[in-house]
Design a protein around this motif. Structure first.
Motif, PDB file in Angstrom:
ATOM      1  N   ILE A  38      32.005 110.018  13.086  1.00 15.92           N
ATOM      2  CA  ILE A  38      32.689 108.751  13.346  1.00 15.92           C
ATOM      3  C   ILE A  38      31.713 107.632  12.994  1.00 15.92           C
ATOM      4  O   ILE A  38      30.624 107.547  13.562  1.00 15.92           O
ATOM      5  N   SER A  44      38.760 103.582  13.200  1.00 16.43           N
ATOM      6  CA  SER A  44      39.131 104.955  12.885  1.00 16.43           C
ATOM      7  C   SER A  44      40.328 105.442  13.700  1.00 16.43           C
ATOM      8  O   SER A  44      40.331 105.353  14.923  1.00 16.43           O
ATOM      9  N   GLU A  45      41.319 105.953  13.000  1.00 21.20           N
ATOM     10  CA  GLU A  45      42.503 106.488  13.694  1.00 21.20           C
ATOM     11  C   GLU A  45      42.176 107.784  14.407  1.00 21.20           C
ATOM     12  O   GLU A  45      42.683 108.067  15.482  1.00 21.20           O
ATOM     13  N   ILE A  46      41.336 108.584  13.774  1.00 25.06           N
ATOM     14  CA  ILE A  46      40.923 109.871  14.360  1.00 25.06           C
ATOM     15  C   ILE A  46      40.202 109.619  15.682  1.00 25.06           C
ATOM     16  O   ILE A  46      40.478 110.272  16.682  1.00 25.06           O
ATOM     17  N   GLU A  49      42.675 108.598  18.309  1.00 22.71           N
ATOM     18  CA  GLU A  49      43.525 109.724  18.692  1.00 22.71           C
ATOM     19  C   GLU A  49      42.786 110.713  19.595  1.00 22.71           C
ATOM     20  O   GLU A  49      43.346 111.256  20.528  1.00 22.71           O
ATOM     21  N   LEU A  50      41.525 110.950  19.282  1.00 23.77           N
ATOM     22  CA  LEU A  50      40.752 111.949  20.022  1.00 23.77           C
ATOM     23  C   LEU A  50      39.896 111.325  21.129  1.00 23.77           C
ATOM     24  O   LEU A  50      39.137 112.026  21.790  1.00 23.77           O
TER      25      LEU A  50
END
Lengths: 63, 156
Positions: A38, A44-46, A49-50
């Motif tokens: 990251i 960041s979408e990831i 999301e996480l």
């Protein structure tokens, strides 16, 4: 590789120390796979999301 | 969800087994001021590909240029929803539903296949009825020891 990398079982962050530098847990394992770097957690979408709020290395699967 | 179409994922083909090295090289190439690359990842379930979350395809091409083990083919845009199932691990028992045809992949009963007749989530066990048995013979096996061969028509 000079130091062994370990992943935190709680937050999946990869560290080289004996405690997780994200959550402070010592529940670490060398048995992990995958890698997420990251770089920009705000965009960041990831990361969103996480639930990863800090930039750094994270494992995908922790054993 | 953020505004659609801005941040996207791009798949980069690399040599199988070299994903980690390529990711590290890519990370080293990114300076602290580069805010257009948001994350780089590789998934254990998808070998030979690296995914880069960036704002443009050109930026990803530039980043991967000249790195050894990166295959010379155009980077492919990937949808976030295609990656999510590989990122969030679902326990095996969650993926099995009643009526599925499963095969036992380890233990003394390895190789037997049958229909799932009961799912015991707290015990993490499934009961199957072997398809080649002459009479009903329910077998309970741990959910981690089976592999789904054919899914039933039920919507999960």
């Amino acid at each position: 590789m000079p130091t062994k990398e370990k992943a935190c079982r709680n937050c999946k962050r990869i560290t080289t120390g004996n405690v997780c530098d994200n959550c402070g847990s010592s529940n670490l394992t060398t048995n992990f796979s995958g890698l997420i770097i990251i770089l920009n957690p705000e965009e960041s979408e990831i990361a969103k999301e996480l639930g990863m709020r800090k930039p750094g290395y994270y494992a995908v699967r922790v054993g | 969800m953020p505004e659609a179409g801005r941040t996207r994922f791009f798949a980069v083909k690399v040599t199988v087994g070299q994903e980690r090295n390529v990711v590290r090289i890519m990370e080293a190439r990114i300076g602290p001021g580069d805010k257009d690359i948001h994350s780089i990842l590789f998934l254990p379930s998808i070998k030979g590909y690296i995914f880069v979350e960036a704002e443009s395809k050109e930026r990803v091409s530039l980043l991967t240029q000249g790195i050894r083990h990166v295959k010379a083919r155009p980077v492919m845009p990937v949808e976030m929803k295609e990656l999510m199932p590989h990122l969030v691990e679902r326990p095996m028992i969650e993926t099995i539903s009643m009526g599925d045809v499963v095969e036992i992949i380890s233990g003394p009963l390895q190789g037997i296949s049958g229909k799932v007749i009961r799912i015991d989530k707290p015990k993490n066990e499934v009961t199957i009825e072997p398809s080649d048995a002459a009479f009903p013979l329910p077998i309970s096996v741990p959910a981690d020891q089976v592999r789904v061969m054919k899914q039933s028509g039920e919507v999960r």
